[in-house]
Design a protein around this motif. Structure first.
Motif, PDB file in Angstrom:
ATOM      1  N   ASN A  85      -7.637   4.069  84.995  1.00 43.04           N
ATOM      2  CA  ASN A  85      -6.935   5.149  85.694  1.00 43.04           C
ATOM      3  C   ASN A  85      -6.625   6.308  84.759  1.00 43.04           C
ATOM      4  O   ASN A  85      -6.733   6.191  83.527  1.00 43.04           O
ATOM      5  CB  ASN A  85      -5.694   4.639  86.425  1.00 43.04           C
ATOM      6  CG  ASN A  85      -4.621   4.104  85.522  1.00 43.04           C
ATOM      7  OD1 ASN A  85      -4.627   4.345  84.318  1.00 43.04           O
ATOM      8  ND2 ASN A  85      -3.673   3.372  86.097  1.00 43.04           N
ATOM      9  N   TYR A  87      -3.999   9.961  84.696  1.00 47.48           N
ATOM     10  CA  TYR A  87      -2.942  10.789  85.286  1.00 47.48           C
ATOM     11  C   TYR A  87      -2.906  12.090  84.507  1.00 47.48           C
ATOM     12  O   TYR A  87      -2.875  12.071  83.281  1.00 47.48           O
ATOM     13  CB  TYR A  87      -1.564  10.149  85.136  1.00 47.48           C
ATOM     14  CG  TYR A  87      -1.354   8.732  85.638  1.00 47.48           C
ATOM     15  CD1 TYR A  87      -1.891   7.639  84.964  1.00 47.48           C
ATOM     16  CD2 TYR A  87      -0.556   8.485  86.747  1.00 47.48           C
ATOM     17  CE1 TYR A  87      -1.659   6.339  85.396  1.00 47.48           C
ATOM     18  CE2 TYR A  87      -0.313   7.177  87.188  1.00 47.48           C
ATOM     19  CZ  TYR A  87      -0.877   6.115  86.498  1.00 47.48           C
ATOM     20  OH  TYR A  87      -0.637   4.831  86.916  1.00 47.48           O
ATOM     21  N   PHE A  93       2.971   7.480  89.253  1.00 46.31           N
ATOM     22  CA  PHE A  93       2.882   6.322  90.155  1.00 46.31           C
ATOM     23  C   PHE A  93       4.319   5.860  90.324  1.00 46.31           C
ATOM     24  O   PHE A  93       4.905   5.286  89.405  1.00 46.31           O
ATOM     25  CB  PHE A  93       2.003   5.244  89.519  1.00 46.31           C
ATOM     26  CG  PHE A  93       1.480   4.197  90.466  1.00 46.31           C
ATOM     27  CD1 PHE A  93       2.080   3.951  91.689  1.00 46.31           C
ATOM     28  CD2 PHE A  93       0.363   3.446  90.127  1.00 46.31           C
ATOM     29  CE1 PHE A  93       1.590   2.988  92.555  1.00 46.31           C
ATOM     30  CE2 PHE A  93      -0.143   2.477  90.981  1.00 46.31           C
ATOM     31  CZ  PHE A  93       0.470   2.246  92.201  1.00 46.31           C
ATOM     32  N   HIS A  96       6.852   0.628  92.526  1.00 44.94           N
ATOM     33  CA  HIS A  96       6.137  -0.271  93.444  1.00 44.94           C
ATOM     34  C   HIS A  96       6.080  -1.661  92.820  1.00 44.94           C
ATOM     35  O   HIS A  96       6.417  -1.847  91.650  1.00 44.94           O
ATOM     36  CB  HIS A  96       4.711   0.240  93.697  1.00 44.94           C
ATOM     37  CG  HIS A  96       3.852   0.208  92.471  1.00 44.94           C
ATOM     38  ND1 HIS A  96       3.944   1.161  91.487  1.00 44.94           N
ATOM     39  CD2 HIS A  96       2.909  -0.678  92.051  1.00 44.94           C
ATOM     40  CE1 HIS A  96       3.088   0.875  90.520  1.00 44.94           C
ATOM     41  NE2 HIS A  96       2.449  -0.245  90.829  1.00 44.94           N
ATOM     42  N   ASP A  98       3.130  -4.842  92.475  1.00 43.91           N
ATOM     43  CA  ASP A  98       1.687  -5.047  92.679  1.00 43.91           C
ATOM     44  C   ASP A  98       1.443  -6.112  93.748  1.00 43.91           C
ATOM     45  O   ASP A  98       2.258  -7.028  93.927  1.00 43.91           O
ATOM     46  CB  ASP A  98       1.035  -5.458  91.351  1.00 43.91           C
ATOM     47  CG  ASP A  98       1.067  -4.317  90.342  1.00 43.91           C
ATOM     48  OD1 ASP A  98       1.257  -3.155  90.750  1.00 43.91           O
ATOM     49  OD2 ASP A  98       0.910  -4.600  89.140  1.00 43.91           O
ATOM     50  N   THR A 118      -1.546  -3.283  81.169  1.00 40.15           N
ATOM     51  CA  THR A 118      -2.068  -1.931  80.936  1.00 40.15           C
ATOM     52  C   THR A 118      -2.547  -1.854  79.498  1.00 40.15           C
ATOM     53  O   THR A 118      -1.807  -2.200  78.575  1.00 40.15           O
ATOM     54  CB  THR A 118      -0.979  -0.855  81.161  1.00 40.15           C
ATOM     55  OG1 THR A 118      -0.604  -0.855  82.543  1.00 40.15           O
ATOM     56  CG2 THR A 118      -1.485   0.532  80.796  1.00 40.15           C
ATOM     57  N   LEU A 132       5.220   3.867  81.115  1.00 36.67           N
ATOM     58  CA  LEU A 132       5.271   2.761  82.082  1.00 36.67           C
ATOM     59  C   LEU A 132       6.680   2.178  82.000  1.00 36.67           C
ATOM     60  O   LEU A 132       7.123   1.763  80.922  1.00 36.67           O
ATOM     61  CB  LEU A 132       4.223   1.702  81.721  1.00 36.67           C
ATOM     62  CG  LEU A 132       4.243   0.409  82.544  1.00 36.67           C
ATOM     63  CD1 LEU A 132       3.903   0.684  84.004  1.00 36.67           C
ATOM     64  CD2 LEU A 132       3.252  -0.598  81.955  1.00 36.67           C
ATOM     65  N   TYR A 153       3.095  -7.762  81.507  1.00 37.38           N
ATOM     66  CA  TYR A 153       4.420  -7.928  82.138  1.00 37.38           C
ATOM     67  C   TYR A 153       4.269  -8.691  83.447  1.00 37.38           C
ATOM     68  O   TYR A 153       3.179  -8.712  84.039  1.00 37.38           O
ATOM     69  CB  TYR A 153       5.107  -6.563  82.336  1.00 37.38           C
ATOM     70  CG  TYR A 153       4.336  -5.547  83.145  1.00 37.38           C
ATOM     71  CD1 TYR A 153       3.317  -4.798  82.581  1.00 37.38           C
ATOM     72  CD2 TYR A 153       4.634  -5.344  84.495  1.00 37.38           C
ATOM     73  CE1 TYR A 153       2.609  -3.866  83.334  1.00 37.38           C
ATOM     74  CE2 TYR A 153       3.931  -4.409  85.251  1.00 37.38           C
ATOM     75  CZ  TYR A 153       2.920  -3.682  84.659  1.00 37.38           C
ATOM     76  OH  TYR A 153       2.220  -2.772  85.405  1.00 37.38           O
ATOM     77  N   HIS A 159       7.833  -1.543  89.009  1.00 35.69           N
ATOM     78  CA  HIS A 159       7.472  -0.692  87.869  1.00 35.69           C
ATOM     79  C   HIS A 159       6.991   0.663  88.357  1.00 35.69           C
ATOM     80  O   HIS A 159       6.649   0.812  89.533  1.00 35.69           O
ATOM     81  CB  HIS A 159       6.423  -1.374  86.987  1.00 35.69           C
ATOM     82  CG  HIS A 159       5.172  -1.775  87.708  1.00 35.69           C
ATOM     83  ND1 HIS A 159       5.091  -2.927  88.466  1.00 35.69           N
ATOM     84  CD2 HIS A 159       3.961  -1.182  87.807  1.00 35.69           C
ATOM     85  CE1 HIS A 159       3.877  -3.011  88.984  1.00 35.69           C
ATOM     86  NE2 HIS A 159       3.167  -1.965  88.610  1.00 35.69           N
ATOM     87  N   VAL A 161       5.094   4.668  86.750  1.00 38.08           N
ATOM     88  CA  VAL A 161       4.582   5.493  85.648  1.00 38.08           C
ATOM     89  C   VAL A 161       5.135   6.894  85.860  1.00 38.08           C
ATOM     90  O   VAL A 161       4.968   7.483  86.940  1.00 38.08           O
ATOM     91  CB  VAL A 161       3.034   5.506  85.622  1.00 38.08           C
ATOM     92  CG1 VAL A 161       2.517   6.427  84.521  1.00 38.08           C
ATOM     93  CG2 VAL A 161       2.488   4.085  85.436  1.00 38.08           C
ATOM     94  N   ARG A 169      -3.160  10.957  80.611  1.00 33.75           N
ATOM     95  CA  ARG A 169      -2.928   9.554  80.241  1.00 33.75           C
ATOM     96  C   ARG A 169      -4.072   8.736  80.836  1.00 33.75           C
ATOM     97  O   ARG A 169      -4.250   8.681  82.044  1.00 33.75           O
ATOM     98  CB  ARG A 169      -1.602   9.069  80.804  1.00 33.75           C
ATOM     99  CG  ARG A 169      -1.305   7.580  80.564  1.00 33.75           C
ATOM    100  CD  ARG A 169      -0.192   7.186  81.503  1.00 33.75           C
ATOM    101  NE  ARG A 169       0.460   5.920  81.248  1.00 33.75           N
ATOM    102  CZ  ARG A 169       0.097   4.772  81.812  1.00 33.75           C
ATOM    103  NH1 ARG A 169      -0.963   4.698  82.599  1.00 33.75           N
ATOM    104  NH2 ARG A 169       0.811   3.689  81.594  1.00 33.75           N
ATOM    105  N   PHE A 173      -6.278  -1.029  83.521  1.00 36.42           N
ATOM    106  CA  PHE A 173      -5.214  -1.891  84.048  1.00 36.42           C
ATOM    107  C   PHE A 173      -5.874  -3.026  84.810  1.00 36.42           C
ATOM    108  O   PHE A 173      -6.965  -2.884  85.375  1.00 36.42           O
ATOM    109  CB  PHE A 173      -4.254  -1.082  84.939  1.00 36.42           C
ATOM    110  CG  PHE A 173      -4.894  -0.512  86.166  1.00 36.42           C
ATOM    111  CD1 PHE A 173      -5.695   0.604  86.100  1.00 36.42           C
ATOM    112  CD2 PHE A 173      -4.713  -1.125  87.403  1.00 36.42           C
ATOM    113  CE1 PHE A 173      -6.313   1.112  87.231  1.00 36.42           C
ATOM    114  CE2 PHE A 173      -5.311  -0.618  88.544  1.00 36.42           C
ATOM    115  CZ  PHE A 173      -6.123   0.508  88.450  1.00 36.42           C
TER     116      PHE A 173
END
Ligand SMILES: O=C(O)CCC(=O)C(=O)O
Ligand SMILES: [Fe+2]
Length: 227
Positions: A85, A87, A93, A96, A98, A118, A132, A153, A159, A161, A169, A173
């Motif tokens: 990913n 950004y 992000f 949320h 997962d 990550t 993060l 984690y 979590h 971002v 960035r 992930f």
């Protein structure tokens, strides 16, 4: 347990990976999101089917297999093929959790996500923001690591971002199904493994207490692992 694992990739491997993925075609990150995270997510990703992503993902899986701290901490049964990913320009992000089950498109492969990871692929001084932030039992932890380093984690953690306000960035992930589902049991095993290694270095691998504790470690693993 949140854990950082330095030098999963060397700087040279990071540079090669970046050269390959930076030149690939990126798409809206919501391609892989669950319903709730789609609302929270604003970034770019390489499609799961991208040959470059698959090739670089395999290189990361090879590197993980050569990283004892990753093996000891994650006790991996299955690893979801690493995704990538990016950004930039204020992308973020928001908070949320997962998805608990991840299925690979057009295949039978699926995992229960016990751990999220990550792997940072941009040096921290090349972008602002992009931390993060992981909420765990002990509070909030903020992570921004050198390129090549990984954070692991519990996938159960909320979590996010933070917005990237300068530069880009870039990260890989992925999720891991562990042989030991329970985070507390897995953490105890990791601590015990570390202490046995330390004792073994002091007393020798054939010391009777080192041997006995190694036996206890394996008997706990036998009790708790699903394979
Ligand atoms: O970019 C990151 O470090 C985390 C990405 C993430 O949380 C996700 O894709 O679910
Ligand atoms: Fe996430």
């Amino acid at each position: 347990m949140l854990l950082t694992i330095p030098n999963v990739l060397t700087k040279d491997q990071v540079a090669k990976c970046r050269a390959a993925i930076d030149a690939a075609a990126w798409v809206d990150g919501n391609e892989t999101s669950g319903h709730q995270s789609a609302l929270a997510k604003n970034n770019l990703q390489l499609p799961e089917s991208s040959p470059v992503a698959q090739q670089m993902g395999n290189a990361i899986l090879d590197a993980l297999g050569r990283t004892p701290r990753f093996i000891a901490a994650a006790l991996p049964l299955k690893v979801f093929p690493p995704l990538f990913n990016r950004y930039e320009g204020g992308q973020e992000f928001r908070t949320h959790v997962d998805n608990s089950i991840r299925a690979m498109r057009d295949s039978n492969f699926r995992i229960r996500s016990d751990l999220s990871a990550t792997l940072f692929l941009a040096e921290p001084d090349t972008y602002d923001g992009g931390e993060l932030v992981v909420q765990d039992l002990y509070g909030t932890q903020t992570v921004k690591l050198p390129a090549g380093d990984l954070v692991l984690y519990p996938a159960s953690s909320l979590h996010h971002v933070t917005p990237v306000t300068r530069g880009a960035r870039v990260a890989s992930f992925f999720w891991i199904q562990s042989m030991v589902r329970d985070d507390g049991e897995r953490t105890l095993l990791f601590q015990m493994d570390g202490e046995i290694q330390a004792l073994s270095a002091r007393l020798g691998a054939d010391d009777s207490s080192v041997l006995a504790l190694t036996g206890v470690y394996h008997n706990l693993l036998r009790r708790w692992a699903e394979v």
